[in-house]
Every structure is written in structure tokens, then in C-alpha cells.
Design a protein around this motif. Structure first.
Motif, PDB file in Angstrom:
ATOM      1  N   LEU A 110       0.837  -1.214   0.000  1.00  9.11           N
ATOM      2  CA  LEU A 110       0.000   0.000   0.000  1.00  9.11           C
ATOM      3  C   LEU A 110       0.866   1.257   0.000  1.00  9.11           C
ATOM      4  O   LEU A 110       0.806   2.095   0.892  1.00  9.11           O
ATOM      5  CB  LEU A 110      -0.971   0.000   1.184  1.00  9.11           C
ATOM      6  CG  LEU A 110      -2.026  -1.101   1.160  1.00  9.11           C
ATOM      7  CD1 LEU A 110      -2.692  -1.251   2.524  1.00  9.11           C
ATOM      8  CD2 LEU A 110      -3.073  -0.816   0.096  1.00  9.11           C
ATOM      9  N   LYS A 111       1.685   1.404  -1.051  1.00  8.03           N
ATOM     10  CA  LYS A 111       2.656   2.499  -1.139  1.00  8.03           C
ATOM     11  C   LYS A 111       2.045   3.887  -1.039  1.00  8.03           C
ATOM     12  O   LYS A 111       2.723   4.825  -0.664  1.00  8.03           O
ATOM     13  CB  LYS A 111       3.453   2.415  -2.446  1.00  8.03           C
ATOM     14  CG  LYS A 111       4.551   1.395  -2.423  1.00  8.03           C
ATOM     15  CD  LYS A 111       5.562   1.601  -3.520  1.00  8.03           C
ATOM     16  CE  LYS A 111       5.031   1.240  -4.865  1.00  8.03           C
ATOM     17  NZ  LYS A 111       6.045   1.227  -5.910  1.00  8.03           N
ATOM     18  N   THR A 112       0.769   4.024  -1.375  1.00 13.30           N
ATOM     19  CA  THR A 112       0.161   5.354  -1.339  1.00 13.30           C
ATOM     20  C   THR A 112      -0.387   5.708   0.041  1.00 13.30           C
ATOM     21  O   THR A 112      -0.816   6.839   0.261  1.00 13.30           O
ATOM     22  CB  THR A 112      -0.981   5.455  -2.370  1.00 13.30           C
ATOM     23  OG1 THR A 112      -1.966   4.457  -2.072  1.00 13.30           O
ATOM     24  CG2 THR A 112      -0.445   5.255  -3.786  1.00 13.30           C
ATOM     25  N   LEU A 113      -0.359   4.782   0.966  1.00 15.54           N
ATOM     26  CA  LEU A 113      -0.862   5.021   2.311  1.00 15.54           C
ATOM     27  C   LEU A 113       0.050   6.002   3.045  1.00 15.54           C
ATOM     28  O   LEU A 113       1.266   5.829   3.058  1.00 15.54           O
ATOM     29  CB  LEU A 113      -0.905   3.689   3.057  1.00 15.54           C
ATOM     30  CG  LEU A 113      -1.738   3.618   4.307  1.00 15.54           C
ATOM     31  CD1 LEU A 113      -3.206   3.834   3.982  1.00 15.54           C
ATOM     32  CD2 LEU A 113      -1.557   2.249   4.937  1.00 15.54           C
ATOM     33  N   PRO A 114      -0.526   7.045   3.650  1.00 15.57           N
ATOM     34  CA  PRO A 114       0.312   8.051   4.313  1.00 15.57           C
ATOM     35  C   PRO A 114       0.797   7.596   5.695  1.00 15.57           C
ATOM     36  O   PRO A 114       0.340   8.068   6.730  1.00 15.57           O
ATOM     37  CB  PRO A 114      -0.623   9.260   4.413  1.00 15.57           C
ATOM     38  CG  PRO A 114      -1.994   8.664   4.518  1.00 15.57           C
ATOM     39  CD  PRO A 114      -1.951   7.412   3.677  1.00 15.57           C
ATOM     40  N   LEU A 115       1.734   6.650   5.685  1.00 18.10           N
ATOM     41  CA  LEU A 115       2.338   6.152   6.916  1.00 18.10           C
ATOM     42  C   LEU A 115       3.851   6.233   6.788  1.00 18.10           C
ATOM     43  O   LEU A 115       4.381   6.134   5.678  1.00 18.10           O
ATOM     44  CB  LEU A 115       1.954   4.687   7.160  1.00 18.10           C
ATOM     45  CG  LEU A 115       0.534   4.376   7.568  1.00 18.10           C
ATOM     46  CD1 LEU A 115       0.326   2.870   7.651  1.00 18.10           C
ATOM     47  CD2 LEU A 115       0.185   5.037   8.890  1.00 18.10           C
ATOM     48  N   PRO A 116       4.557   6.372   7.907  1.00 19.75           N
ATOM     49  CA  PRO A 116       6.006   6.251   7.834  1.00 19.75           C
ATOM     50  C   PRO A 116       6.340   4.891   7.222  1.00 19.75           C
ATOM     51  O   PRO A 116       5.681   3.889   7.525  1.00 19.75           O
ATOM     52  CB  PRO A 116       6.441   6.322   9.302  1.00 19.75           C
ATOM     53  CG  PRO A 116       5.325   7.054   9.979  1.00 19.75           C
ATOM     54  CD  PRO A 116       4.084   6.644   9.257  1.00 19.75           C
ATOM     55  N   ARG A 117       7.329   4.866   6.337  1.00 22.52           N
ATOM     56  CA  ARG A 117       7.547   3.666   5.534  1.00 22.52           C
ATOM     57  C   ARG A 117       9.020   3.263   5.510  1.00 22.52           C
ATOM     58  O   ARG A 117       9.906   4.089   5.312  1.00 22.52           O
ATOM     59  CB  ARG A 117       7.077   3.933   4.112  1.00 22.52           C
ATOM     60  CG  ARG A 117       7.173   2.746   3.172  1.00 22.52           C
ATOM     61  CD  ARG A 117       6.411   3.023   1.891  1.00 22.52           C
ATOM     62  NE  ARG A 117       5.038   3.397   2.146  1.00 22.52           N
ATOM     63  CZ  ARG A 117       4.033   2.540   2.323  1.00 22.52           C
ATOM     64  NH1 ARG A 117       4.268   1.249   2.268  1.00 22.52           N
ATOM     65  NH2 ARG A 117       2.813   2.967   2.545  1.00 22.52           N
ATOM     66  N   ILE A 118       9.219   1.962   5.701  1.00 21.38           N
ATOM     67  CA  ILE A 118      10.535   1.349   5.560  1.00 21.38           C
ATOM     68  C   ILE A 118      10.511   0.532   4.274  1.00 21.38           C
ATOM     69  O   ILE A 118       9.646  -0.332   4.111  1.00 21.38           O
ATOM     70  CB  ILE A 118      10.843   0.418   6.746  1.00 21.38           C
ATOM     71  CG1 ILE A 118      10.820   1.189   8.073  1.00 21.38           C
ATOM     72  CG2 ILE A 118      12.190  -0.283   6.544  1.00 21.38           C
ATOM     73  CD1 ILE A 118      10.860   0.309   9.304  1.00 21.38           C
ATOM     74  N   SER A 119      11.424   0.826   3.373  1.00 22.06           N
ATOM     75  CA  SER A 119      11.537   0.018   2.156  1.00 22.06           C
ATOM     76  C   SER A 119      12.669  -0.980   2.349  1.00 22.06           C
ATOM     77  O   SER A 119      13.711  -0.657   2.916  1.00 22.06           O
ATOM     78  CB  SER A 119      11.769   0.885   0.930  1.00 22.06           C
ATOM     79  OG  SER A 119      10.579   1.582   0.613  1.00 22.06           O
ATOM     80  N   ILE A 120      12.414  -2.200   1.877  1.00 19.10           N
ATOM     81  CA  ILE A 120      13.313  -3.327   2.081  1.00 19.10           C
ATOM     82  C   ILE A 120      14.006  -3.662   0.767  1.00 19.10           C
ATOM     83  O   ILE A 120      13.349  -3.784  -0.263  1.00 19.10           O
ATOM     84  CB  ILE A 120      12.517  -4.579   2.539  1.00 19.10           C
ATOM     85  CG1 ILE A 120      11.521  -4.252   3.640  1.00 19.10           C
ATOM     86  CG2 ILE A 120      13.451  -5.717   2.894  1.00 19.10           C
ATOM     87  CD1 ILE A 120      12.091  -3.788   4.921  1.00 19.10           C
ATOM     88  N   PHE A 121      15.321  -3.839   0.836  1.00 22.08           N
ATOM     89  CA  PHE A 121      16.074  -4.202  -0.367  1.00 22.08           C
ATOM     90  C   PHE A 121      17.107  -5.265  -0.049  1.00 22.08           C
ATOM     91  O   PHE A 121      17.767  -5.217   0.990  1.00 22.08           O
ATOM     92  CB  PHE A 121      16.782  -2.990  -0.974  1.00 22.08           C
ATOM     93  CG  PHE A 121      15.836  -1.924  -1.431  1.00 22.08           C
ATOM     94  CD1 PHE A 121      15.102  -2.085  -2.592  1.00 22.08           C
ATOM     95  CD2 PHE A 121      15.658  -0.773  -0.684  1.00 22.08           C
ATOM     96  CE1 PHE A 121      14.208  -1.112  -3.010  1.00 22.08           C
ATOM     97  CE2 PHE A 121      14.776   0.206  -1.093  1.00 22.08           C
ATOM     98  CZ  PHE A 121      14.050   0.038  -2.260  1.00 22.08           C
ATOM     99  N   ARG A 122      17.226  -6.180  -0.977  1.00 20.84           N
ATOM    100  CA  ARG A 122      18.252  -7.217  -0.922  1.00 20.84           C
ATOM    101  C   ARG A 122      18.708  -7.453  -2.356  1.00 20.84           C
ATOM    102  O   ARG A 122      17.890  -7.569  -3.256  1.00 20.84           O
ATOM    103  CB  ARG A 122      17.663  -8.498  -0.347  1.00 20.84           C
ATOM    104  CG  ARG A 122      18.657  -9.598  -0.187  1.00 20.84           C
ATOM    105  CD  ARG A 122      18.041 -10.770   0.472  1.00 20.84           C
ATOM    106  NE  ARG A 122      17.416 -10.280   1.700  1.00 20.84           N
ATOM    107  CZ  ARG A 122      16.950 -11.020   2.659  1.00 20.84           C
ATOM    108  NH1 ARG A 122      16.998 -12.300   2.556  1.00 20.84           N
ATOM    109  NH2 ARG A 122      16.420 -10.505   3.722  1.00 20.84           N
ATOM    110  N   ASN A 123      19.975  -7.469  -2.583  1.00 22.84           N
ATOM    111  CA  ASN A 123      20.614  -7.722  -3.887  1.00 22.84           C
ATOM    112  C   ASN A 123      20.594  -6.529  -4.828  1.00 22.84           C
ATOM    113  O   ASN A 123      21.534  -6.350  -5.580  1.00 22.84           O
ATOM    114  CB  ASN A 123      20.042  -8.958  -4.578  1.00 22.84           C
ATOM    115  CG  ASN A 123      20.276 -10.209  -3.761  1.00 22.84           C
ATOM    116  OD1 ASN A 123      21.327 -10.365  -3.156  1.00 22.84           O
ATOM    117  ND2 ASN A 123      19.280 -11.082  -3.722  1.00 22.84           N
ATOM    118  N   SER A 124      19.539  -5.721  -4.835  1.00 23.59           N
ATOM    119  CA  SER A 124      19.544  -4.531  -5.691  1.00 23.59           C
ATOM    120  C   SER A 124      18.571  -3.498  -5.152  1.00 23.59           C
ATOM    121  O   SER A 124      17.583  -3.829  -4.504  1.00 23.59           O
ATOM    122  CB  SER A 124      19.183  -4.885  -7.137  1.00 23.59           C
ATOM    123  OG  SER A 124      17.852  -5.338  -7.218  1.00 23.59           O
TER     124      SER A 124
END
Length: 173
Positions: A110-124
Motif C-alpha cells: 500500500l505504497k500510497t498510504l500516508p504512513l512512515p515507511r521502511i523500504s526493504i532491499f536485498r541484492n539490488s
């Protein structure tokens, strides 16, 4: 007269969201965080975005099954239904009211939700997530010099560090 603990408990009602590409480790991190918080006596709620209406609770190994095994209340929101055995979709505010009391609401997607957000990445890295992120959780496979300086960097393999960030930055709902 002894008061009922559930009636006198003050709930944190903190919400945070997690985003990232498929197979980046979102579900694994959320499960670890939920388990730690549950072990500490906090009530957690997990909301998973299912943009393709594919989630099923009864299938072992699926994200929704992993989430429900944490002991958290779980909702899966898709375009055509909210899986609480409800046959219509729901807004996050409606879901919050359905769950009532909780300490932590962990949202996957739900990327459009106005909440503080942590994005997760592995490998790229996927730069398209930077604009909707407040922090990046990644492992040693990511070149941290490629992460914008304004985004806080978290260790994907350290759920305690992520929990501290959540407690400091989550939105009270």
C-alpha cells in the motif's frame, strides 16, 4: 474491586508500512518484528496488500499464513475483498476500527498510504521506492552509498534496530 487489564491497558496504536520488491525480505522482517513484539506482550495487527487477489489464509507457506502464525490479527486487502471473510474491500481506517485495540499496526505494501515507511532491499536497489520511503532496511548485498542521505539506513538482519525505528517514527492512529 479489581479492574480488568484489557479495559485499563493503554494501547500504543502505532502504525508503520513496509514496501519493497518481491523477494526482498518484507514478509520475513515483518514476521520477526511481530514475533518479538508479541513476546513482549504487545498486540500486533498486520495488514497485507494483495493487489492481484491471490492471497489465501489456508495455504501453508503463503505470506498471509506466515503472518497469522505470529499470533497477530491479520487482514489482507485486495481490490475485490478484504480477507476477514468479508466480501468487499476496506480502507485502512475501516480495518483499524475493525481490529479496535492494538499496539502496533504493520502494513505490507500500500505504497500510497500516508504512513512512515521502511523500504526493504536485498541484492539490488529500486529507486522508485525512495520517494515513498522514510528509511531503507537492507543487508550487506546493497551498496549503502547509493541510498539517498535523507533516508535513514537500517540493518535488514537486525529486527531490534527496526523496532527502535518504528517506536520512534511510527504514526499514532
Amino acid at each position: 474491586m479489581i479492574k480488568d487489564d484489557l479495559q485499563t491497558k493503554t494501547y500504543k496504536k502505532l502504525a508503520v508500512a513496509f514496501s519493497g520488491p518481491s523477494n526482498s525480505g518484507k514478509t520475513t522482517l515483518i514476521v520477526k518484528i511481530a514475533n518479538i513484539l508479541q513476546d513482549r506482550g504487545y498486540k500486533t495487527v498486520i495488514v497485507k496488500h494483495d493487489p492481484k487477489d491471490k492471497a489465501r489464509f489456508d495455504q501453508a507457506g503463503k505470506d498471509s499464513d506466515k503472518f497469522s502464525q505470529t499470533g497477530s490479527d491479520v487482514a489482507v486487502v485486495s481490490p475485490n475483498r478484504t480477507t476477514l471473510f468479508k466480501q468487499s474491500t476496506s480502507t485502512v481506517d475501516e480495518i483499524i476500527s475493525l481490529f479496535g485495540t492494538f499496539d502496533f499496526l504493520l502494513v505490507e505494501g500500500l505504497k500510497t498510504l500516508p504512513l512512515p515507511r521502511i523500504s526493504i532491499f536485498r541484492n539490488s536497489l529500486d529507486e522508485s521506492y525512495f520517494a515513498v520511503s522514510n528509511a531503507i532496511a537492507c543487508d550487506e548485498s546493497i551498496n549503502k552509498d547509493e541510498i539517498p542521505k535523507e533516508l535513514e539506513q537500517l540493518n535488514l538482519n537486525n529486527p531490534e534496530e527496526v523496532i527502535l525505528w518504528i517506536e520512534k517514527n511510527a504514526k499514532r492512529v
